[in-house]
Design an enzyme around this catalytic site. Structure first.
Site, PDB file in Angstrom:
ATOM      1  N   LYS A 116      19.563  11.887  68.267  1.00 13.42           N
ATOM      2  CA  LYS A 116      19.985  12.570  67.485  1.00 13.42           C
ATOM      3  C   LYS A 116      21.302  12.614  66.750  1.00 13.42           C
ATOM      4  O   LYS A 116      21.489  12.952  65.555  1.00 13.42           O
ATOM      5  CB  LYS A 116      19.716  14.129  67.834  1.00 13.42           C
ATOM      6  CG  LYS A 116      18.386  14.545  67.984  1.00 13.42           C
ATOM      7  CD  LYS A 116      18.197  16.152  68.117  1.00 13.42           C
ATOM      8  CE  LYS A 116      16.772  16.273  68.395  1.00 13.42           C
ATOM      9  NZ  LYS A 116      16.455  17.700  68.786  1.00 13.42           N
ATOM     10  N   GLY A 126       9.819  28.116  73.475  1.00  9.52           N
ATOM     11  CA  GLY A 126      10.362  26.875  72.841  1.00  9.52           C
ATOM     12  C   GLY A 126       9.344  26.318  71.704  1.00  9.52           C
ATOM     13  O   GLY A 126       9.793  25.613  70.939  1.00  9.52           O
TER      14      GLY A 126
HETATM   15  P1  NAP Z   1      21.509  17.483  75.409  1.00 12.48           P
HETATM   16  O1  NAP Z   1      22.516  17.195  74.081  1.00 12.48           O
HETATM   17  O2  NAP Z   1      21.585  16.586  76.377  1.00 12.48           O
HETATM   18  O3  NAP Z   1      22.351  18.910  76.234  1.00 12.48           O
HETATM   19  C1  NAP Z   1      22.122  19.127  77.385  1.00 12.48           C
HETATM   20  C2  NAP Z   1      22.587  20.730  77.781  1.00 12.48           C
HETATM   21  O4  NAP Z   1      21.979  21.021  79.083  1.00 12.48           O
HETATM   22  C3  NAP Z   1      24.040  20.720  78.013  1.00 12.48           C
HETATM   23  O5  NAP Z   1      24.651  21.890  77.771  1.00 12.48           O
HETATM   24  C4  NAP Z   1      24.284  20.442  79.381  1.00 12.48           C
HETATM   25  O6  NAP Z   1      25.404  20.771  80.169  1.00 12.48           O
HETATM   26  C5  NAP Z   1      23.095  21.374  80.156  1.00 12.48           C
HETATM   27  N1  NAP Z   1      22.418  20.871  81.267  1.00 12.48           N
HETATM   28  C6  NAP Z   1      21.821  19.681  81.794  1.00 12.48           C
HETATM   29  N2  NAP Z   1      21.618  19.794  83.050  1.00 12.48           N
HETATM   30  C7  NAP Z   1      22.212  20.935  83.549  1.00 12.48           C
HETATM   31  C8  NAP Z   1      22.250  21.519  84.779  1.00 12.48           C
HETATM   32  N3  NAP Z   1      21.652  20.886  85.797  1.00 12.48           N
HETATM   33  N4  NAP Z   1      22.549  22.698  84.925  1.00 12.48           N
HETATM   34  C9  NAP Z   1      23.352  23.332  84.030  1.00 12.48           C
HETATM   35  N5  NAP Z   1      23.308  22.900  82.675  1.00 12.48           N
HETATM   36  C10 NAP Z   1      22.723  21.640  82.416  1.00 12.48           C
HETATM   37  O7  NAP Z   1      20.078  18.060  75.321  1.00 12.48           O
HETATM   38  P2  NAP Z   1      19.640  18.900  73.897  1.00 12.48           P
HETATM   39  O8  NAP Z   1      19.175  18.042  73.081  1.00 12.48           O
HETATM   40  O9  NAP Z   1      20.866  19.788  73.572  1.00 12.48           O
HETATM   41  O10 NAP Z   1      18.469  19.553  74.450  1.00 12.48           O
HETATM   42  C11 NAP Z   1      18.413  20.668  75.465  1.00 12.48           C
HETATM   43  C12 NAP Z   1      16.945  21.213  75.680  1.00 12.48           C
HETATM   44  O11 NAP Z   1      16.398  21.762  74.347  1.00 12.48           O
HETATM   45  C13 NAP Z   1      15.930  19.928  76.031  1.00 12.48           C
HETATM   46  O12 NAP Z   1      15.177  20.703  77.170  1.00 12.48           O
HETATM   47  C14 NAP Z   1      15.149  19.760  74.889  1.00 12.48           C
HETATM   48  O13 NAP Z   1      13.679  19.529  74.991  1.00 12.48           O
HETATM   49  C15 NAP Z   1      15.233  21.375  74.091  1.00 12.48           C
HETATM   50  N6  NAP Z   1      14.919  21.193  72.741  1.00 12.48           N
HETATM   51  C16 NAP Z   1      13.961  21.816  72.330  1.00 12.48           C
HETATM   52  C17 NAP Z   1      13.674  21.880  70.973  1.00 12.48           C
HETATM   53  C18 NAP Z   1      12.374  22.786  70.276  1.00 12.48           C
HETATM   54  O14 NAP Z   1      11.858  22.347  69.159  1.00 12.48           O
HETATM   55  N7  NAP Z   1      11.786  23.662  71.288  1.00 12.48           N
HETATM   56  C19 NAP Z   1      14.253  21.284  69.952  1.00 12.48           C
HETATM   57  C20 NAP Z   1      15.393  20.343  70.474  1.00 12.48           C
HETATM   58  C21 NAP Z   1      15.790  20.591  71.788  1.00 12.48           C
HETATM   59  P3  NAP Z   1      26.672  20.158  80.267  1.00 12.48           P
HETATM   60  O15 NAP Z   1      27.365  19.979  78.929  1.00 12.48           O
HETATM   61  O16 NAP Z   1      27.505  20.769  81.303  1.00 12.48           O
HETATM   62  O17 NAP Z   1      26.329  18.541  80.720  1.00 12.48           O
END
Ligand code: NAP
Length: 500
Positions: free
Chosen positions: A287, A464
């Site tokens: 993305k 979600g």
């Molecule tokens: P990303 O850019 O990789 O960000 C991951 C986030 O999760 C960061 O804030 C990270 O914190 C945090 N994190 C990961 N492991 C963690 C842990 N063990 N404890 C606490 N915080 C943790 O991912 P993203 O694209 O933002 O996606 C995040 C989620 O949203 C995913 O599950 C994705 O499937 C979902 N999503 C859903 C939709 C929908 O349409 N429903 C759309 C987009 C995304 P740090 O910064 O500290 O690493």
């Protein structure tokens, strides 16, 4: 099937001829021919293979694949050659012979009988693919077949380029996740046939006939139909093909939406116009990295620095971010009535960036909570929000001040076989009073640990799936110029709800 379309061939991999015959009869309306995989049959069945095509309602191909070529045959080679000759003496329309066997390994009996001259690489993609393809067929009665295992987009590009250079009937297939487009776009590659299977796959990446025909509408379109898809890595878990293909079908829009596993964005974006791709969804991990490749971006991509939708326009890619509108969709009424004034966003990754930008655009005061405080602070500074670390002892008190809406936008709570320990509530230390609206963007599972707790506390909850579907419907509108069909969106919601 119209002229020029690839045939759909059902690989029969059961251990008895009777089971295989029953499958051929069950799927005869969905496929054009069958392949009997003798290497999967019990030994007691071998003597009956000559009779199989007489009873089978569709033209048959006889294949006895050795272990070294990705099959299951381990008995002596002389028995295999005898069985292949038995097939040639019977009513099989096609006999599969590997490239290393001499031209006259079997003598064909019927005038229309043909040999499929095959070469397999279950481990990778040979560097001399072009040379291999040229020398494969020995005479006019042979159809060359190459099945290799692409290990990345550069291999897929080579397979497609070789297919486009070949003339006459051919079969060139990429096995595994990276190769799925070669199966779905068989007609575009000029392939004589493509394989499908039920139960045990004859080769990695094969889809079942119902998925091929009812979801992807294989073989339905005239040449030049628009191709859409999703790029990510990994990709096979994505439900976007289900959402978009059901929409296209319900709206009677020609086109196929395909999952593309992509390791190299640069190489894929070069390949996309060759495949006639009109639009793409973009998911993890592309993305953000896709943005520098775009010729034009809309305001949300510019602000969020992440893009989840690409359109091929005027020889270049235009980027959009439908996560913003998708996130807001279930909140629009609550926001317009002023019910949500202060919100907490947990996370500072790509999703959290789009969400907090959307909330700030709706004049909501935002608190960013993240494990990595520096990331939370950077995002907060960017959009004019407050921030706090996830493990700060003052977290419950701070969240209470921003608790009209609590959005969980980390990947915690998302089901992943690798990290089941993440199946937990990331803000378990924050008490819920029942007054908060709790929105978890994770959609696998739908009922996350946080949503279960919020439900018990009496909160209004939003899963979600709401965002997933709303952002996909927005993409559909960009791809096709029409709204996602209402009746299909209702059916889709029921499908998602029943998989809770
Ligand atoms: P990303 O850019 O990789 O960000 C991951 C986030 O999760 C960061 O804030 C990270 O914190 C945090 N994190 C990961 N492991 C963690 C842990 N063990 N404890 C606490 N915080 C943790 O991912 P993203 O694209 O933002 O996606 C995040 C989620 O949203 C995913 O599950 C994705 O499937 C979902 N999503 C859903 C939709 C929908 O349409 N429903 C759309 C987009 C995304 P740090 O910064 O500290 O690493």
């Amino acid at each position: 099937m119209s002229a020029g379309q690839s045939l759909l061939c059902l690989s029969l991999t059961s251990s008895t001829l009777a089971e295989n015959l029953a499958l051929a009869r069950r799927y005869q309306r969905l496929v054009d021919m069958v392949e009997i995989r003798v290497d999967f049959l019990e030994q007691s069945q071998w003597s009956g293979i000559g009779k199989f095509p007489l009873e089978c309602p569709l033209p048959s191909l006889c294949t006895i694949r050795r272990r070294c070529d990705g099959g299951s045959w381990i008995a002596p080679e002389e028995i295999r050659l005898q069985l292949l000759q038995t097939a040639a003496n019977s009513n099989y329309s096609y006999i599969d012979l590997e490239a290393d066997l001499p031209e006259r390994t079997v003598s064909l009996r019927l005038p229309n009988q043909r040999v499929i001259r095959s070469s397999h690489d279950p481990r990778g993609t040979p560097s001399n693919l072009s040379l291999l393809a040229r020398g494969l067929a020995r005479n006019d009665r042979e159809i060359p077949k190459i099945a290799v295992t692409p290990r990345g987009i550069s291999d897929l590009k080579e397979i497609i380029s070789v297919a486009h250079k070949m003339t006459g009937p051919r079969i060139i297939i990429g096995m595994g996740d990276y190769g799925i487009p070669t199966r779905l776009l068989a007609t575009r590659l000029g392939n004589f046939l493509t394989f499908t299977s039920v139960g045990r796959n004859a080769a990695p990446g094969q889809l079942d006939p119902v998925t091929m025909q009812c979801l992807y509408r294989f073989g339905t379109f005239e040449s030049g139909f628009p191709v859409f898809g999703i790029i990510g890595n990994p990709i096979t878990h994505s439900r976007s093909p289900e959402v978009h293909n059901r929409g296209l079908s319900s709206a009677s829009v020609p086109g196929m939406y395909i999952p593309f596993r992509v390791d190299s964005l640069a190489e894929f974006l070069e390949l996309a116009p060759v495949l006639g791709i009109h639009g793409l969804s973009v998911t993890i991990p592309h993305k953000e990295t896709v943005v520098p490749f775009l010729a034009r971006v809309d305001s949300s991509v510019k602000a969020v620095e992440a893009c989840n939708t690409l359109l091929w326009e005027d020889g270049g890619w235009t980027g959009y971010n439908t996560d913003v509108a998708g996130f807001l969709s279930p909140l629009n009424r609550l926001l317009s009535t002023g019910y949500i004034r202060r919100a907490t966003v947990v996370g500072a990754g790509g999703a959290a960036r789009a969400i907090s930008w959307a909330l700030r655009g709706a004049n909501v005061d935002v608190l960013i909570v993240n494990r990595n405080l520096r990331r939370a602070q950077a995002l907060a500074a960017n959009i004019g929000a407050d921030s706090i670390a996830l493990n700060d002892v003052n977290l419950p008190g701070r969240v209470e001040q921003f608790s009209d809406l609590i959005v969980q936008a980390t990947s915690v709570g998302m089901k992943s076989s690798a990290e089941d320990s993440l199946l937990k509530d990331p803000i378990a230390s924050v008490p819920l009073t029942g007054r908060e609206i709790v929105y978890d963007v994770v959609y696998t599972p739908i009922d996350t640990p946080l949503l279960q707790r919020a439900n018990k506390a009496g909160c209004m909850v939003i899963s979600g799936v709401e965002m997933l579907l709303a952002q996909a419907f927005e993409q559909f509108r960009l791809f096709t110029g029409i709204d996602y069909p209402l009746c299909e969106s209702k059916r889709l919601r029921e499908t998602f709800d029943s998989s809770k």
